[in-house]
Design an enzyme around this catalytic site. Structure first.
Site, PDB file in Angstrom:
ATOM      1  N   HIS A  34       0.908  -1.058   0.007  1.00 26.72           N
ATOM      2  CA  HIS A  34       0.159  -0.129  -0.087  1.00 26.72           C
ATOM      3  C   HIS A  34       1.106   1.286  -0.018  1.00 26.72           C
ATOM      4  O   HIS A  34       1.966   1.043  -0.194  1.00 26.72           O
ATOM      5  CB  HIS A  34      -0.894   0.004   1.286  1.00 26.72           C
ATOM      6  CG  HIS A  34      -0.240  -0.211   2.456  1.00 26.72           C
ATOM      7  ND1 HIS A  34       0.596   0.762   3.141  1.00 26.72           N
ATOM      8  CD2 HIS A  34      -0.171  -1.454   3.368  1.00 26.72           C
ATOM      9  CE1 HIS A  34       1.071   0.247   4.256  1.00 26.72           C
ATOM     10  NE2 HIS A  34       0.538  -1.151   4.335  1.00 26.72           N
ATOM     11  N   GLY A  36       1.705   3.160   2.198  1.00 20.72           N
ATOM     12  CA  GLY A  36       2.753   3.327   3.137  1.00 20.72           C
ATOM     13  C   GLY A  36       4.077   2.465   3.139  1.00 20.72           C
ATOM     14  O   GLY A  36       5.454   2.913   3.102  1.00 20.72           O
ATOM     15  N   HIS A  37       3.923   1.295   2.422  1.00 20.52           N
ATOM     16  CA  HIS A  37       5.159   0.569   1.791  1.00 20.52           C
ATOM     17  C   HIS A  37       5.916   1.470   0.730  1.00 20.52           C
ATOM     18  O   HIS A  37       7.110   1.479   0.714  1.00 20.52           O
ATOM     19  CB  HIS A  37       4.838  -0.856   1.253  1.00 20.52           C
ATOM     20  CG  HIS A  37       4.342  -1.846   2.212  1.00 20.52           C
ATOM     21  ND1 HIS A  37       2.916  -2.099   2.007  1.00 20.52           N
ATOM     22  CD2 HIS A  37       4.825  -2.483   3.090  1.00 20.52           C
ATOM     23  CE1 HIS A  37       2.912  -3.110   2.862  1.00 20.52           C
ATOM     24  NE2 HIS A  37       3.826  -3.410   3.559  1.00 20.52           N
ATOM     25  N   GLY A 150       8.715   0.830   9.124  1.00 23.29           N
ATOM     26  CA  GLY A 150       7.527   1.943   9.377  1.00 23.29           C
ATOM     27  C   GLY A 150       7.109   1.816  11.045  1.00 23.29           C
ATOM     28  O   GLY A 150       7.426   0.834  11.614  1.00 23.29           O
ATOM     29  N   MET A 187      -2.268   2.854   7.458  1.00 26.93           N
ATOM     30  CA  MET A 187      -2.329   1.931   6.407  1.00 26.93           C
ATOM     31  C   MET A 187      -1.772   0.672   6.890  1.00 26.93           C
ATOM     32  O   MET A 187      -0.726   0.582   7.575  1.00 26.93           O
ATOM     33  CB  MET A 187      -1.348   2.588   5.265  1.00 26.93           C
ATOM     34  CG  MET A 187      -2.327   3.701   4.685  1.00 26.93           C
ATOM     35  SD  MET A 187      -1.282   4.161   3.194  1.00 26.93           S
ATOM     36  CE  MET A 187      -2.334   5.766   2.899  1.00 26.93           C
TER      37      MET A 187
END
Ligand code: PAF
Length: 283
Positions: A34, A36-37, A150, A187
């Site tokens: 997503h 975020g990645h 993250g 996310m």
């Protein structure tokens, strides 16, 4: 874009970059990528000549078989997304379980100075041994200069820093801020499994965290925790597993605030059968 499924193959490619003194970033993922990645990958591309994105749903970090089976697997789409960012500088490593575990799919046992016994460690038996095992193996195969994680999995990040320190692994761990949907929901690949009503309800988690942060300015940690628990008691879709206010470096739950310490609030919530986690810096 090249997708490697065998470690021997990607090691040859990496050796060639290292001979040319190129720097290498690693973004370890379990796929179902997503935004975020992609933010991690973009950051890695800024700081390194080449970036390996590993895509591997690691069985040893799942204490719940059903969660492992249901974990979304979308390799083709993941590769398309990565290609749209940069075809040449990104290498995908998507190994089989056998390529990583060589017929012995078990975790090593680690000691992370107690970090492993807090929060997720209490609720997900063996989880951090599984994470430590896969990350140590990936570091040894890829030998990255920098690795990107993250802050949504803040405890995981702390444990990986500890792994690197204790095992003298020559890699720089780069923490990256939590990416959120416009609604505030952190996310996560698991969000794709949320049924519509739960997806609509889930932003309540971050909303509660931000209000808890405001309360933390004037109330004790216990009072804030009680307030959060009360918010979830009356919620008909979201079930609170834990809400904890902890020292940001030891991850130990606090009873009292002390000057000059950094605190963070951590939360785990069930939205039907989907487990969501989030956290926020309190000061
Ligand atoms: O955060 C994740 O997606 C996983 O725990 C990781 C770091 C890729 C290890 O399997």
């Amino acid at each position: 874009m090249k997708v490697y499924t065998e470690k021997q193959e990607i090691i040859v490619a990496i050796d060639a970059f290292k001979e040319k003194n190129q720097t290498l970033g690693l973004v370890p993922t379990m796929g179902a990528l997503h935004k975020g990645h992609l933010a991690l990958v973009k950051k890695a591309l800024k700081n390194n000549d080449k970036v390996v994105v590993s895509i591997f749903v690691n069985p040893t970090q799942f204490d719940n078989k059903e969660d492992l089976v249901k974990y979304p697997r979308t390799l083709e789409r993941d590769v398309e997304l990565l290609s749209s960012i940069n075809k040449d500088a990104i290498l995908v490593y998507a190994p089989s379980v056998d390529d990583i575990y060589e017929g012995n799919t078990v975790s090593e046992t680690f000691e992370f100075d107690g970090l492993e016994f807090e929060m997720e460690g209490k609720f997900r038996t063996g989880h951090f041994d599984g994470v430590g095992t896969i990350i140590k193996r990936l570091f040894s195969i890829i030998n990255p200069d920098n690795a990107y994680f993250g802050e949504k999995d803040f405890q995981q990040l702390a444990i990986i820093k500890k792994l690197v320190e204790k095992h003298h692994i020559p890699v720089t761990i780069v923490p990256c801020p939590i990416s959120r949907e416009a609604s505030g929901l952190a996310m996560s690949s698991r969000n794709t499994r949320l049924k519509p009503a739960y997806k609509e309800a889930a932003p309540f988690i971050y909303k509660t965290l931000t209000t808890a942060k405001a309360h933390f300015g004037t109330k004790s940690a216990n009072k804030v925790s009680q307030w959060v628990e009360k918010q979830f008691e009356s919620h008909n879709l979201l079930k609170l597993e834990y809400f904890i206010i902890a020292d940001a470096s030891t991850l130990k739950t606090i009873n009292r605030k002390t000057k000059n310490k950094k605190y963070r609030a951590f939360i785990a919530v069930y939205a039907d059968d989907v487990r969501l986690i989030d956290n926020i810096a309190l000061n």
